[in-house]
Design an enzyme around this catalytic site. Structure first.
Site, PDB file in Angstrom:
ATOM      1  N   LYS A 141       0.842  -1.211   0.000  1.00 15.81           N
ATOM      2  CA  LYS A 141       0.000   0.000   0.000  1.00 15.81           C
ATOM      3  C   LYS A 141       0.874   1.256   0.000  1.00 15.81           C
ATOM      4  CE  LYS A 141      -3.684   2.626   0.317  1.00 15.81           C
ATOM      5  NZ  LYS A 141      -3.357   3.930   0.731  1.00 15.81           N
TER       6      LYS A 141
ATOM      7  N   GLU B 148       1.214   6.737  -6.627  1.00 14.95           N
ATOM      8  CA  GLU B 148       0.155   7.768  -6.719  1.00 14.95           C
ATOM      9  C   GLU B 148       0.798   9.167  -6.753  1.00 14.95           C
ATOM     10  OE1 GLU B 148      -3.078   7.289  -3.741  1.00 14.95           O
ATOM     11  OE2 GLU B 148      -2.614   9.329  -3.119  1.00 14.95           O
TER      12      GLU B 148
HETATM   13  C1  6PG Z   1      -5.732   5.958  -1.213  1.00 13.28           C
HETATM   14  C2  6PG Z   1      -4.893   7.175  -0.903  1.00 13.28           C
HETATM   15  C3  6PG Z   1      -4.965   7.549   0.529  1.00 13.28           C
HETATM   16  C4  6PG Z   1      -4.043   8.691   0.931  1.00 13.28           C
HETATM   17  C5  6PG Z   1      -4.421  10.003   0.401  1.00 13.28           C
HETATM   18  C6  6PG Z   1      -3.622  11.151   0.992  1.00 13.28           C
HETATM   19  O1  6PG Z   1      -5.116   5.004  -1.653  1.00 13.28           O
HETATM   20  O2  6PG Z   1      -6.963   5.978  -1.076  1.00 13.28           O
HETATM   21  O3  6PG Z   1      -3.576   6.878  -1.193  1.00 13.28           O
HETATM   22  O4  6PG Z   1      -4.611   6.421   1.255  1.00 13.28           O
HETATM   23  O5  6PG Z   1      -4.063   8.803   2.290  1.00 13.28           O
HETATM   24  O6  6PG Z   1      -4.357  10.021  -0.974  1.00 13.28           O
HETATM   25  O7  6PG Z   1      -2.269  11.085   0.712  1.00 13.28           O
HETATM   26  P1  6PG Z   1      -1.379  12.409   0.836  1.00 13.28           P
HETATM   27  O8  6PG Z   1      -2.055  13.312   1.818  1.00 13.28           O
HETATM   28  O9  6PG Z   1      -0.065  11.974   1.322  1.00 13.28           O
HETATM   29  O10 6PG Z   1      -1.384  13.009  -0.530  1.00 13.28           O
END
Ligand code: 6PG
Length: 484
Positions: free
Chosen positions: A185, A192
């Site tokens: 993850k 991401e």
């Molecule tokens: C997900 C996202 C999530 C993550 C946010 C915020 O897979 O649904 O990755 O888990 O917490 O996108 O991430 P940042 O605040 O670090 O951008």
């Protein structure tokens, strides 16, 4: 149906509530608990009204309402809060019961919790859950790891609520022991970060360099939806670019240009350094967020050299296609690096992670879901030992086809003064990775010159180390050779 609950969920923030509703939709009886118990009633009288969801008002109450072995899922903030809940739960649990942590926990914490709880007879699973609010409600990507004995008990629930591919495969499967699920993850989140930054670089180049209008930008991203770039992040970018504020102008232009981050991208970068994997693109994307956060410094520094962005001349359509190819090729490098990191960790910790399955877990439901992940899965199915994604025929073809446009876009961005850390680092990585010879010969000579660190020779077998007294003043004693 039994009167007792199939699973308990602790934490009624939006992710917790939506997962509970999703479980309820799939026929599971859920017991919901929140530390501030008024939230339990709000939930039962609100979103959960008319469902089979049961409320609990203490951890004892929660435990008493669950079928054995009890399954309790924590949807609380990662870090200390998870440990606090585990400690508070323990007096109410029995040997064989299962705790599932569905937050973005750092995997060393999960390693530690699996072990500590195993000693107490409690089975612990740390699972990545991705897809934001929508995913949690209608089908997230779920990445469980930990104590494998527990998997058979939670599998029907987690696979039941997970997103499904077009072929009906659940985007949820056992990743590996200990913190393997949370590690995967974490890398998902790093990817991401990389994907988002790549899109931002394409956006800035096309907007400020090529000079596309708001409508042209929106149309471009809508077109890209129909190509190999087809993905959730491209979809939402097209929507965001089209979104108008109350005064009719684009909202995106009014948003302050400082990015936040909660730490998972940073952890990915730290692990890359620890494992010695050149995760250059993701790490650059984390630093890009750091630079963006220096808003005041940037505003002041922008005056230093009277910074302006040069106009990118030429046919707009040609540039749009070149940028699309550069984005796609860079994305391949990012995923290639991400999978290198997963492989390294898997081999190091004996996790036995299946790389094709990992791509399948991300195919639907999560933030990086895309058509492209289907191709990654195919690549690993065809060759489970694939080390570099770019050597798979499909991806190699894309890289070859993109190469000259990719170089053109990166070179032009440097010329025009448009920062492009991720696309540039991607091509630079590929250039290094595909170089049979690098200038590290000189580097080794420098290390040996000032510190007698020794070097290997091209005309001698590997593993034989030499030291030269470069100046005639140093001795002939070499320092011990070791690599971290
Ligand atoms: C997900 C996202 C999530 C993550 C946010 C915020 O897979 O649904 O990755 O888990 O917490 O996108 O991430 P940042 O605040 O670090 O951008």
């Amino acid at each position: 149906m039994s009167q007792k609950g199939d699973i308990g969920v602790i934490g009624l923030a939006v992710m917790g509530q939506n997962l509970i509703l999703n479980m309820n939709d799939h026929g599971f009886k859920v017991v919901a608990y929140n530390r501030t118990t008024s939230k339990v009633d709000e939930f039962l009288q609100g979103a959960a009204q008319g469902t089979n969801i049961i409320g609990a008002y203490s951890l004892e109450d929660l435990a008493s309402k669950l079928e054995k072995p009890r399954k309790v899922m924590l949807m609380v903030r990662a870090g200390e809060v998870v440990d606090q809940f585990i400690d508070a739960l323990l007096p109410h649990l029995e040997e064989g019961d299962i705790i599932i942590d569905g937050g973005n926990s750092n995997y060393p914490d999960t390693n530690r919790r699996v072990e500590a709880l195993r000693e107490k007879g409690i089975r612990f699973i740390g699972t990545g859950v991705s897809g934001g609010e929508e995913g949690a409600r209608h089908g997230p990507s779920v990445m469980p790891g930990g104590n494998e004995e527990a998997w058979q008990f939670v599998k029907p629930i987690l696979q039941g609520i997970a997103a499904k591919t077009e072929q009906g495969e659940p985007c949820c499967d056992w990743v590996g022991k200990d913190g393997a699920g949370h590690f995967v993850k974490m890398v998902h989140n790093g990817i991401e970060y990389g994907d988002m930054q790549l899109i931002c670089e394409a956006y800035q180049f096309l907007k400020e360099g090529v000079g596309l209008s708001d409508d042209e930008l929106e149309a471009t991203f809508n077109e890209w939806r129909k190509t190999e770039l087809d993905s959730y992040l491209i979809d939402i970018t097209a929507d965001i670019l089209g979104y108008k504020d109350t005064d009719g102008t684009r909202l995106v232009d009014k948003i302050l240009d400082t990015a936040g981050q909660k730490g998972t991208g940073k952890w990915t970068g730290i692990n890359a350094l620890d494992f010695g994997i050149p995760l250059t693109l993701i790490t650059e994307s984390v630093f890009a967020r750091c630079v963006s956060a220096f808003k005041d410094q940037r505003v002041a520094a922008s005056q230093l050299f009277h910074k302006t962005i040069g106009k990118v001349e030429g046919d707009k359509k040609v540039w749009i296609e070149a940028v699309r190819k550069a984005l796609l090729a860079s994305k391949i490098i990012s995923y290639a690096q991400g999978f290198m990191l997963i492989r390294e960790a898997s081999e190091n910790f004996n996790w036995n992670i299946n790389y094709g399955n990992t791509a399948l877990l991300w195919r639907e439901g999560c933030i990086i879901r895309s058509r492209f992940l289907g191709n990654i899965r195919d690549a690993y199915e065809a060759n489970p030992d694939l080390i570099f994604l770019g050597s798979d025929a499909y991806f190699k073809g894309i890289l070859e086809n993109a190469m000259s446009d990719w170089r053109k876009v990166v070179a032009k961005s440097v010329e025009a003064g448009i920062p492009m850390p991720c696309m540039a680092s991607a091509i630079t990585f590929l250039d290094g990775y595909t170089s049979a010879r690098l200038p590290a010969n000189l580097l080794q000579a420098q290390r040996d010159y000032f510190g007698a660190h020794t070097y290997e020779r091209t005309d001698k077998p590997r593993g034989e180390f030499f030291h030269t007294n470069w100046t005639g003043r140093g001795g002939n004693t070499a320092s011990t050779t070791y690599d971290v």
